[in-house]
Design an enzyme around this catalytic site. Sequence first.
Site, mmCIF file in Angstrom:
data_model
loop_
_atom_site.group_PDB
_atom_site.id
_atom_site.type_symbol
_atom_site.label_atom_id
_atom_site.label_comp_id
_atom_site.label_asym_id
_atom_site.label_seq_id
_atom_site.Cartn_x
_atom_site.Cartn_y
_atom_site.Cartn_z
ATOM 1 N N ASP A 56 57.524 31.745 -88.525
ATOM 2 C CA ASP A 56 56.840 32.911 -87.976
ATOM 3 C C ASP A 56 57.632 34.173 -88.282
ATOM 4 O OD1 ASP A 56 54.808 31.386 -86.895
ATOM 5 O OD2 ASP A 56 55.912 31.012 -85.059
ATOM 6 N N ARG A 110 67.957 34.666 -83.624
ATOM 7 C CA ARG A 110 67.311 35.938 -83.954
ATOM 8 C C ARG A 110 68.393 37.003 -84.079
ATOM 9 N NH1 ARG A 110 61.890 35.406 -80.110
ATOM 10 N NH2 ARG A 110 61.123 33.473 -81.100
ATOM 11 N N GLN A 125 63.377 27.433 -76.273
ATOM 12 C CA GLN A 125 62.113 27.403 -75.546
ATOM 13 C C GLN A 125 61.403 26.083 -75.770
ATOM 14 O OE1 GLN A 125 60.169 30.882 -77.278
ATOM 15 N NE2 GLN A 125 58.929 29.611 -78.605
ATOM 16 N N ASP A 245 50.570 37.132 -72.697
ATOM 17 C CA ASP A 245 51.911 36.835 -72.196
ATOM 18 C C ASP A 245 51.873 36.557 -70.695
ATOM 19 O OD1 ASP A 245 52.985 37.300 -74.685
ATOM 20 O OD2 ASP A 245 53.748 39.298 -74.214
ATOM 21 N N GLU A 258 59.119 38.555 -69.128
ATOM 22 C CA GLU A 258 58.183 37.761 -69.904
ATOM 23 C C GLU A 258 58.688 36.329 -69.990
ATOM 24 O OE1 GLU A 258 57.037 37.094 -74.519
ATOM 25 O OE2 GLU A 258 57.196 39.206 -73.902
ATOM 26 N N SER A 261 54.769 33.482 -74.334
ATOM 27 C CA SER A 261 53.768 34.071 -75.218
ATOM 28 C C SER A 261 52.907 32.926 -75.728
ATOM 29 C CB SER A 261 54.443 34.803 -76.388
ATOM 30 O OG SER A 261 53.479 35.316 -77.284
#
Length: 344
Positions: A56, A110, A125, A245, A258, A261
């Site tokens: 992604d 990331r 996650q 979200d 958050e 998603s």
Amino acid sequence: MKVYIPENYRPTLPSEEREEAIRKLKLSFQDELAESLNLRRITAPLFVLSGTGINDDLNGTERAVSFPVKDMGGREAEVVHSLAKWKRLKLAQYRIPPGKGIYTDMNAIRADEELDNIHSLYVDQWDWERTVREEDRNLDFLKSIVEKIYDVAKSIEKQTCASIPPLEPLLPEKITFIHSEDLQAAYPNLSPREREREAAREYGAIFVVGIGMKLADGHKHDGRAPDYDDWSVPTGNGHYGLNGDIIFWNPTLDNSLEMSSMGIRVDKTALLRQLESEHCMERRSLTFHKALLNDELPLSVGGGIGQSRLCMFFLRCAHIGEVQASLWPEEMAASCRQNGIILK
């Protein structure tokens, strides 16, 4: 680098007890999630080949951590950002029928993340994906899945609070659904993050529906890649999108948080519409995109649920570094230490 220090913050548990609480919390949540959504666990990759379209690109600007593979002629591999498209390929490979699905532990790096209380270089996650029927591609079905996930979160919060007496439940009985278009209309002078903060503060737990299309002010609520969630289909009353979200109000940080998603994934029509909208029609030649356009992939719904964020919320931690091991700027670590927040 930004860090928020809650006034008079004290950890709910000492480090060694917190580790055990994290273990129990993660095991209980994934088991209940799997039962509620009818999912089975599979093993996830840490990296995939570059140039396949499987990884992604999130908002389209984040750099993937990559390396050449010696025994594959130097072909480039890259650490996953998430597994939204990879999971759909697995649904097809395992021939998972509608109503059933898969989940996995996703670990990512990331490198471009802006570090603060809730953002880390390391992402962990639960990534999940479930096969759906054509008639399931609607808002009511999406909301039913969100409510199932929320009920699991409520159950785990109740268990956690019962086992750690100082804690009391925070989540409201029901999650509130708010379309991004309505959120923008309600708070026209606020940024998207500020709108989320105000709505989460008011309702306690919200699902912002429809993220990816431009709003009335010409800006998106947030960016979404064009090739996994369907964020462009009209859903009536000036609303768009079958994604969103899950966001909780977090009083420890006096801010919204958050947690997930997710969304109903693109079909062929939505994929082409969104690729054209984002000026990246060249992706049609990539492995994933060709498979979808050739009817080789099932329709699906899926998402990711932040493990560390879930733990920090339920254990009332002030920093994600209290529940996961990562790298932190010394200035941030020192500021946290001075205020009783010990980062791993």
